[in-house]
Design an enzyme around this catalytic site. Sequence first.
Site, short mmCIF file in Angstrom:
data_model
loop_
_atom_site.label_atom_id
_atom_site.label_comp_id
_atom_site.label_asym_id
_atom_site.label_seq_id
_atom_site.Cartn_x
_atom_site.Cartn_y
_atom_site.Cartn_z
N GLU A 82 0.84 -1.20 0.00
CA GLU A 82 0.00 0.00 0.00
C GLU A 82 0.87 1.26 0.00
O GLU A 82 0.53 2.25 -0.63
CB GLU A 82 -0.96 0.02 1.18
CG GLU A 82 -1.82 1.26 1.16
CD GLU A 82 -3.27 1.05 1.56
OE1 GLU A 82 -4.01 2.03 1.48
OE2 GLU A 82 -3.64 -0.07 1.92
N HIS A 83 1.99 1.19 0.69
CA HIS A 83 2.89 2.34 0.75
C HIS A 83 3.38 2.72 -0.66
O HIS A 83 3.20 3.86 -1.09
CB HIS A 83 4.06 2.02 1.67
CG HIS A 83 4.95 3.17 1.97
ND1 HIS A 83 4.60 4.15 2.86
CD2 HIS A 83 6.16 3.49 1.50
CE1 HIS A 83 5.58 5.04 2.92
NE2 HIS A 83 6.54 4.67 2.11
#
Length: 166
Positions: A82-83
């Site tokens: 997600e980062h």
Amino acid sequence: MGEQTQTQTMPRTVAIPPEVLSRFADGGVDLEAMFASGHLGNRMGIVLVEATADRVVATMPVEGNTQPYGLLHGGASAVLAEHVGSIGATLHAGPERVAVGVELSCTHHRGMREGTVTGTATPVHRGRTTATYEIVITDDQGRRVCTSRLTCLIRDVAKGGAGASH
């Protein structure tokens, strides 16, 4: 077992093209501060290596990011995915818009007990209101550990506020 207990400040080795930094700075956004991993990223030891809308790369140690059996935690892989995917979507969206994750899926292929994993996000779709990135997480030998897909909603920044999910 293997849980990190202190916040780490990781070295800044990221290569953000100067024209990208300038475009966001003109819009009042400090990309380097925005992409400094944040509290969760720091705790997990995520280091951003490369960041453009076409490709985002970051590393994360296995140590400190394991589940009780001593293997890399699937949630840690999800955070790394997600980062990097959110950073790609943010760069695509531009300084006047914000990208927020709305769906993340992860398939875990291989367990790891030590070393470093590398997450590489590349676009699958980049539109006006959504951006989808495939994230491939590999081990030190280049073997696939996890395959993820992140879709972010892209919205205009509200007057007086800014931000991005990652």
